[in-house]
Design an enzyme around this catalytic site. Structure first.
Site, mmCIF file in Angstrom:
data_model
loop_
_atom_site.group_PDB
_atom_site.id
_atom_site.type_symbol
_atom_site.label_atom_id
_atom_site.label_comp_id
_atom_site.label_asym_id
_atom_site.label_seq_id
_atom_site.Cartn_x
_atom_site.Cartn_y
_atom_site.Cartn_z
ATOM 1 N N SER A 1 0.795 -1.190 0.020
ATOM 2 C CA SER A 1 -0.010 0.027 0.038
ATOM 3 C C SER A 1 0.820 1.281 0.057
ATOM 4 C CB SER A 1 -0.970 0.155 1.297
ATOM 5 O OG SER A 1 -1.754 -1.180 1.040
ATOM 6 N N ASN B 1 8.308 2.199 -19.480
ATOM 7 C CA ASN B 1 9.059 2.145 -18.312
ATOM 8 C C ASN B 1 10.569 1.733 -18.698
ATOM 9 O OD1 ASN B 1 6.461 0.680 -16.867
ATOM 10 N ND2 ASN B 1 7.074 2.792 -16.674
ATOM 11 N N ASN C 1 12.694 4.694 -17.680
ATOM 12 C CA ASN C 1 13.023 4.888 -16.009
ATOM 13 C C ASN C 1 14.341 4.687 -15.798
ATOM 14 O OD1 ASN C 1 10.159 4.615 -16.375
ATOM 15 N ND2 ASN C 1 9.988 3.364 -14.571
ATOM 16 N N LYS D 1 3.478 -1.083 -21.931
ATOM 17 C CA LYS D 1 3.633 -0.309 -20.750
ATOM 18 C C LYS D 1 5.436 -0.572 -20.385
ATOM 19 C CE LYS D 1 2.544 2.066 -16.586
ATOM 20 N NZ LYS D 1 1.968 1.724 -15.385
ATOM 21 N N GLY E 1 -0.995 1.825 -4.491
ATOM 22 C CA GLY E 1 -1.925 0.739 -3.617
ATOM 23 C C GLY E 1 -2.854 1.681 -2.718
ATOM 24 N N ASN F 1 4.204 -2.793 -12.506
ATOM 25 C CA ASN F 1 4.876 -2.714 -13.878
ATOM 26 C C ASN F 1 5.817 -3.830 -13.876
ATOM 27 O OD1 ASN F 1 3.607 -0.258 -14.401
ATOM 28 N ND2 ASN F 1 5.156 1.179 -13.368
HETATM 29 N N1 LIG Z 1 3.079 5.020 -8.614
HETATM 30 C C1 LIG Z 1 2.462 4.734 -9.753
HETATM 31 O O1 LIG Z 1 2.008 5.692 -10.332
HETATM 32 C C2 LIG Z 1 2.578 3.279 -10.428
HETATM 33 C C3 LIG Z 1 3.075 2.147 -10.106
HETATM 34 N N2 LIG Z 1 2.879 1.023 -10.468
HETATM 35 C C4 LIG Z 1 3.733 0.094 -10.050
HETATM 36 O O2 LIG Z 1 3.107 -0.432 -8.928
HETATM 37 C C5 LIG Z 1 3.948 -1.117 -7.755
HETATM 38 C C6 LIG Z 1 4.076 -0.318 -6.621
HETATM 39 O O3 LIG Z 1 4.444 1.054 -7.051
HETATM 40 P P1 LIG Z 1 4.208 2.326 -5.919
HETATM 41 O O4 LIG Z 1 2.987 2.087 -5.384
HETATM 42 O O5 LIG Z 1 4.638 3.532 -6.816
HETATM 43 O O6 LIG Z 1 5.599 2.022 -4.903
HETATM 44 P P2 LIG Z 1 5.766 2.967 -3.362
HETATM 45 O O7 LIG Z 1 7.312 3.037 -3.734
HETATM 46 O O8 LIG Z 1 5.091 4.070 -3.322
HETATM 47 O O9 LIG Z 1 5.478 1.795 -2.652
HETATM 48 C C7 LIG Z 1 5.896 0.441 -2.728
HETATM 49 C C8 LIG Z 1 6.425 -0.157 -1.262
HETATM 50 O O10 LIG Z 1 7.516 0.546 -0.801
HETATM 51 C C9 LIG Z 1 7.594 0.865 0.476
HETATM 52 N N3 LIG Z 1 7.865 2.274 0.576
HETATM 53 C C10 LIG Z 1 7.523 3.187 -0.216
HETATM 54 N N4 LIG Z 1 7.810 4.267 0.382
HETATM 55 C C11 LIG Z 1 8.800 3.999 1.452
HETATM 56 C C12 LIG Z 1 9.382 4.750 2.317
HETATM 57 N N5 LIG Z 1 9.664 6.174 1.931
HETATM 58 N N6 LIG Z 1 10.276 4.119 3.286
HETATM 59 C C13 LIG Z 1 10.100 3.159 3.415
HETATM 60 N N7 LIG Z 1 9.427 1.908 2.676
HETATM 61 C C14 LIG Z 1 8.533 2.963 1.772
HETATM 62 C C15 LIG Z 1 6.172 0.175 0.986
HETATM 63 O O11 LIG Z 1 6.486 -1.080 1.377
HETATM 64 P P3 LIG Z 1 7.036 -2.080 2.681
HETATM 65 O O12 LIG Z 1 5.816 -2.623 3.206
HETATM 66 O O13 LIG Z 1 8.057 -3.172 2.228
HETATM 67 O O14 LIG Z 1 7.703 -0.834 3.377
HETATM 68 C C16 LIG Z 1 5.568 0.133 -0.178
HETATM 69 O O15 LIG Z 1 4.438 -0.859 -0.001
HETATM 70 C C17 LIG Z 1 5.304 -0.917 -8.656
HETATM 71 O O16 LIG Z 1 5.487 -2.221 -9.554
HETATM 72 C C18 LIG Z 1 5.128 0.166 -9.504
HETATM 73 O O17 LIG Z 1 6.047 0.028 -10.797
HETATM 74 C C19 LIG Z 1 2.048 0.933 -11.783
HETATM 75 C C20 LIG Z 1 1.389 1.947 -12.236
HETATM 76 C C21 LIG Z 1 1.583 3.326 -11.642
HETATM 77 C C1 LIG Z 2 6.108 8.247 -16.175
HETATM 78 C C2 LIG Z 2 6.557 6.839 -16.521
HETATM 79 C C3 LIG Z 2 5.405 6.747 -17.720
HETATM 80 C C4 LIG Z 2 7.897 6.933 -16.963
HETATM 81 O O1 LIG Z 2 8.258 5.679 -17.493
HETATM 82 C C5 LIG Z 2 6.318 5.943 -15.426
HETATM 83 O O2 LIG Z 2 5.422 5.049 -15.580
HETATM 84 C C6 LIG Z 2 7.211 5.650 -14.021
HETATM 85 O O3 LIG Z 2 7.548 6.854 -13.605
HETATM 86 O O4 LIG Z 2 7.382 4.710 -13.517
#
Ligand SMILES: NC(=O)C1=CN([C@@H]2O[C@H](COP(=O)(O)OP(=O)(O)OC[C@H]3O[C@@H](n4cnc5c(N)ncnc54)[C@H](OP(=O)(O)O)[C@@H]3O)[C@@H](O)[C@H]2O)C=CC1
Ligand SMILES: CC(C)(CO)C(=O)C(=O)O
Length: 307
Positions: free
Chosen positions: A8, A188, A192, A184, A12, A102
């Site tokens: 989350s 990335n 990325n 997608k 999430g 992703n």
């Molecule tokens: N953000 C986006 O716009 C999008 C993301 N995705 C994909 O979804 C998946 C999740 O991405 P996203 O939600 O962005 O990931 P985040 O980095 O926001 O969160 C993922 C996990 O990282 C840990 N975390 C995040 N920030 C911190 C921090 N500052 N300190 C310690 N732990 C931290 C937490 O896990 P823990 O419980 O281990 O601490 C959390 O559940 C990835 O595969 C991403 O590529 C797909 C589409 C869009």
């Molecule tokens: C903005 C974009 C499309 C760059 O690849 C992305 O999906 C990311 O930041 O992970």
């Protein structure tokens, strides 16, 4: 029907917020202690297109007890297997497990913990960020495309599409979602790691002829490996999609930049360019750009002493 969001962080929280706001029974799972504490004490705060605070249950995966109807996986790729191990007690005979991370190949890891008939795979172009623990930044619009890996799960997957649509998440059932997942991954793959290595925005990277040519060469490797793996991809269409995405995200530092450069956290490179670098040679395809980029990202992780 209880839905868990397993992982989350930013995205999430977006999905959890949308489901909870529309009256669904949803529980966030995470291991980030200050984030959990912030949401338990002050609710999940939303900033961006709307300002809101919502009370939503959040806990460590090991604390959850109710068997899940649906689990939406949203860890970072490298946390996926550990999360699946932590939630096995929530997975019953009928629990559907949906992956929208992703990157490529997550189904191979999920299959170790979930029967094929219960796995739903997909892709989302919703985005989200975190302003800090307990606060998600939600801007713009997106969509979700999903597919049941097994024919017997199609009906249930269509019910999940309905659940997501009732929550405003704009979902579609796709008879073959893999080309969209790979498309997608190409976006990335092109942006990325390169922006993380060059410490620049997507627009800055695509703005030079050299950058653009590197993006084209990376995309070519993805498409060749995808085609050889049986994924129907059209290189001209994919390149146009990658270019269009680079214009839309021109001012954005990609997530891998935020992980590596800004937060000194491990990256998802092994599940994006790294997949192509590994699979290419197995299929007799040369993938020097993806190999070099994967190596450079790991070298930079080592320089920054990220583990
Ligand atoms: N953000 C986006 O716009 C999008 C993301 N995705 C994909 O979804 C998946 C999740 O991405 P996203 O939600 O962005 O990931 P985040 O980095 O926001 O969160 C993922 C996990 O990282 C840990 N975390 C995040 N920030 C911190 C921090 N500052 N300190 C310690 N732990 C931290 C937490 O896990 P823990 O419980 O281990 O601490 C959390 O559940 C990835 O595969 C991403 O590529 C797909 C589409 C869009
Ligand atoms: C903005 C974009 C499309 C760059 O690849 C992305 O999906 C990311 O930041 O992970």
């Amino acid at each position: 029907m209880v839905t868990y969001i397993a992982g989350s962080g930013a995205i999430g929280c977006r999905f959890g917020y949308s489901l909870a706001k529309n009256g669904k029974d949803v529980v966030l799972l995470d291991n980030w202690d200050v984030h959990i504490k912030a949401i338990q004490e002050n609710g999940l705060k939303i900033v961006g297109d709307v300002e809101d605070t919502i009370q939503i249950p959040i806990m460590y995966p090991t604390e959850a007890t109710r068997e899940a109807d649906l689990i939406i996986l949203f860890t970072k790729s490298m946390q996926l297997e550990n999360m699946l191990q932590e939630i096995t007690h929530l997975i019953g005979e009928g629990t559907k497990v949906m992956c929208l991370l992703n990157g490529l190949g997550h189904e191979d890891i999920i299959r170790k913990y979930v029967p094929e008939k219960n796995i739903i795979i997909g892709v989302t172009i919703w985005t989200a960020g975190l302003a800090g623990p307990g606060t998600a930044i939600l801007k713009g619009k997106g969509s979700v495309n999903i597919q049941s890996l097994d024919e017997s799960g199609v009906e249930k997957a269509k019910e999940i599409v309905q659940l997501l649509n009732e929550s405003g998440l704009n979902a579609t059932y796709d008879e073959n979602v893999f080309p969209s997942i790979w498309r997608k991954a190409c976006v990335n793959g092109a942006s990325n790691a390169t922006c993380a290595l060059l410490d620049c925005t997507v627009g800055e990277f695509f703005g030079s002829e050299n950058g653009f040519n590197i993006a084209r060469a990376i995309t070519h490797e993805f498409v060749q490996v995808g085609l050889a793996s049986g994924i129907a991809l059209d290189e001209a269409e994919i390149m146009a999609y990658v270019e269009e995405a680079s214009i839309k995200a021109a001012h954005h530092y990609p997530s891998m930049h935020q992980d590596l450069v800004k937060n000194h956290r491990p990256t998802e490179v092994d599940y994006i360019n790294g997949v192509i670098a590994r699979k290419g040679p197995q299929l007799g395809i040369k993938t020097p750009y993806c190999q070099m980029i994967t190596d450079l990202v790991h070298a930079k992780e080592a320089v920054l002493a990220i583990r």
